[in-house]
Write an enzyme that holds these catalytic residues in place. Sequence first.
Site, PDB file in Angstrom:
ATOM      1  N   HIS A   1       0.751  -1.062  -0.151  1.00 28.13           N
ATOM      2  CA  HIS A   1      -0.138   0.336  -0.215  1.00 28.13           C
ATOM      3  C   HIS A   1       1.166   1.347  -0.227  1.00 28.13           C
ATOM      4  O   HIS A   1       0.690   2.271   0.153  1.00 28.13           O
ATOM      5  CB  HIS A   1      -1.374  -0.324   0.813  1.00 28.13           C
ATOM      6  CG  HIS A   1      -1.179  -0.680   1.193  1.00 28.13           C
ATOM      7  ND1 HIS A   1      -2.450  -1.548   2.366  1.00 28.13           N
ATOM      8  CD2 HIS A   1      -2.237  -1.896   0.023  1.00 28.13           C
ATOM      9  CE1 HIS A   1      -2.836  -2.771   1.776  1.00 28.13           C
ATOM     10  NE2 HIS A   1      -3.186  -2.763   0.530  1.00 28.13           N
ATOM     11  N   ALA A   2       1.618   1.591  -1.106  1.00 33.23           N
ATOM     12  CA  ALA A   2       2.535   2.291  -0.630  1.00 33.23           C
ATOM     13  C   ALA A   2       1.712   3.916  -1.290  1.00 33.23           C
ATOM     14  O   ALA A   2       1.147   3.603  -1.995  1.00 33.23           O
ATOM     15  CB  ALA A   2       3.981   2.149  -1.715  1.00 33.23           C
TER      16      ALA A   2
END
Length: 559
Positions: A482-483
Amino acid sequence: MGGTFDYIIIGAGSAGGTLAARLSEDARNQVLLLEGGGTHKDLLVDMPSGWGQMIYNPQYSWGHKTEPERWAGGRAISLPRGKRLGGSSSINGMIYVRGDRADFDSWAELGAKGWSYSELLPYFVRTENQLSHQQAFSDSALHGRGGPLTANDVPDPQPVTRAMVQAAIQAGLPACADFNNGHPDGAGIFQTNVKEGRRSSIARNAIEPAMARKNLDVRTQMLVTRILIENGRAVGVVWRDGRGGMHEARANKEVLLCAGALQSPQLLMLSGIGPAEHLREMGIDVLVDLPGVGTNLQDHAIVPMSWRMKAGTPSFNKSLRGMGIAASVAKYLVTRTGAMAMAGAEFAAWFTSDPSLPYNDIQIHGLPVTGDIEAFMRDGKTYRTEAFPGMTMAPYQVRPYSRGELKLRSRQPEELASVRVNYLHDERDRKALLHGIRMAMTIARQPALAGLIEEQTRPRADVRTDDELLDWLGMYLGSGHHACGTCRMGDASDPQAVVTPDLKVRGVHGLRVIDASVMPHLVSGNTNAPTVVIGDKGADLVLGRAALAATRDEQMAAA
């Protein structure tokens, strides 16, 4: 292969694909969509359990890794990013989660005007295709039908999944029927982006239908190498095709960068937009000094915990190992059911480690299967399940305080950037994650699960103190995939903001960033649904349309 278009979109992921579909609805808009990867039409993409085989495969994922991370035992952590039409929505775990209303209200308070929960709710509703017949969903103004992002019930949750839910309630968590009601709280079962046993992605539901339009030109295997800037304006892009040929296209109106939190800042820097000192170090002419490009990097630090179940306990381990794989694939091809139809998680729980926060800061994913993590860590390629029945619970802190950064390694577009996420560098993150680990252990001790469990395997039951647990998790901590945050949006008072609240890149005309990189901070859960909303709202901003107004029912639901 060049040409002139009104809009050029770089990246056909969750945001870019949604954006392309929306912009091309008007036949007067000539739209070029460039994707560095290939098609989404592939059995592994279609088959929900295929995600586990794709995320580390260079045919499907770009192969980003962090620099050695201190709190991960000095290991480099893989950061899967989708390399197909649909981007990460074509390789992810297919979990439909929006986040907490407090997340988006915080964005607005930090200078992202127009991005509060009440303002985004109509976009969540418009982009959703809610397939549940449960009353909690069908009668709710919080949900929509007909959008490009499927939200569906798990058709037949496994017995161990149901036991996890029951055990979490026995541990004191409330039952939660809808994790997308504005405040996820308690235990239940995820909704997923799966329809009729197949991945239901932005590639399938937005890009593919839009490709029938004559005004949308979609090109795959095209690696954009530079955004063309002339007299302070983005006027086009340069890319390399799969055979090494170079091409250029011009944009009459705007260039729209949707390459994601790891590649959008890289492409800005390669184009001369970013921290001036770093660009000069790389031998790149500085066109716009934007110190925030590549900073503010965040990701969820997730820790898979596992338990060995008693012999005979239903688990997908056998179905996903050895000869069981062939039987499971055959069953899937005929019935679209079984182990191969399972998304990345079934059990879900949200709770808090800090009652002073306005949101629950811990999320747990759970599923009735365990992987042989040690074997995978040895060679980085072999991912297989264990030989005995197993159960996984994987907690993470949803809003980490730690921040990382991304920098260029060279001027070569093919060379992935250097990434430091700095997982758990802030002591508050370590404290919260330890709370999540201990809560997972508490859930496993409850009557609904205790009778099914033979032993706790990761960590072993004798690993108890904070120091022991931190030592252990250093070998197992990984990315939640989930950058975000590397081109964050903000107002004029924020010197680190890369884009304005209408997603325009500061200091450049005709250029916007529209993807997860613009998030000021992470949301309380999985990021795909909010990224789709960024693409959808971004289309309204590009077209100069008024923001969606909430219906009366939506206003009441958001209150």
